[in-house]
Motif scaffolding. Sequence first.
Motif, mmCIF file in Angstrom:
data_model
loop_
_atom_site.group_PDB
_atom_site.id
_atom_site.type_symbol
_atom_site.label_atom_id
_atom_site.label_comp_id
_atom_site.label_asym_id
_atom_site.label_seq_id
_atom_site.Cartn_x
_atom_site.Cartn_y
_atom_site.Cartn_z
ATOM 1 N N PRO A 68 0.798 -1.234 0.000
ATOM 2 C CA PRO A 68 0.000 0.000 0.000
ATOM 3 C C PRO A 68 0.831 1.286 0.000
ATOM 4 O O PRO A 68 0.426 2.279 -0.608
ATOM 5 N N TYR A 69 1.980 1.275 0.647
ATOM 6 C CA TYR A 69 2.854 2.458 0.607
ATOM 7 C C TYR A 69 3.236 2.799 -0.831
ATOM 8 O O TYR A 69 3.243 3.965 -1.221
ATOM 9 N N VAL A 70 3.577 1.788 -1.602
ATOM 10 C CA VAL A 70 3.987 1.996 -2.996
ATOM 11 C C VAL A 70 2.772 2.338 -3.853
ATOM 12 O O VAL A 70 2.816 3.291 -4.653
ATOM 13 N N LEU A 71 1.686 1.614 -3.686
ATOM 14 C CA LEU A 71 0.475 1.845 -4.473
ATOM 15 C C LEU A 71 -0.059 3.271 -4.331
ATOM 16 O O LEU A 71 -0.552 3.845 -5.296
ATOM 17 N N HIS A 72 0.064 3.837 -3.125
ATOM 18 C CA HIS A 72 -0.497 5.164 -2.852
ATOM 19 C C HIS A 72 0.528 6.293 -2.906
ATOM 20 O O HIS A 72 0.211 7.435 -2.568
#
Length: 86
Positions: A68-72
């Motif tokens: 999620p850190y990378v996705l967002h």
Amino acid sequence: MKHFVVFLPMLDEAKSAAYRPEHLAYLEAQRGQGRIFASGRFTDGAGGMVVYKAESLEEATAWAENDPYVLHGARRYEIHEWDMVQ
């Protein structure tokens, strides 16, 4: 099984704080599947690191890209195969 170190340098502190629970849940799910050797944050606030156990760079990259850190856009990632010496 190979080890892949994923560095997660900070891009946006506000987004990082907002998506931290989602990131931690993702890592817990990955850990439950036996995919994580180690993980943690850097104490200087620069980001964090995850060491995945995977068959290939492609497999570990897919896991890193779904964090999620990378996705967002809270963090970017840098991945390297690690030849661990015990």
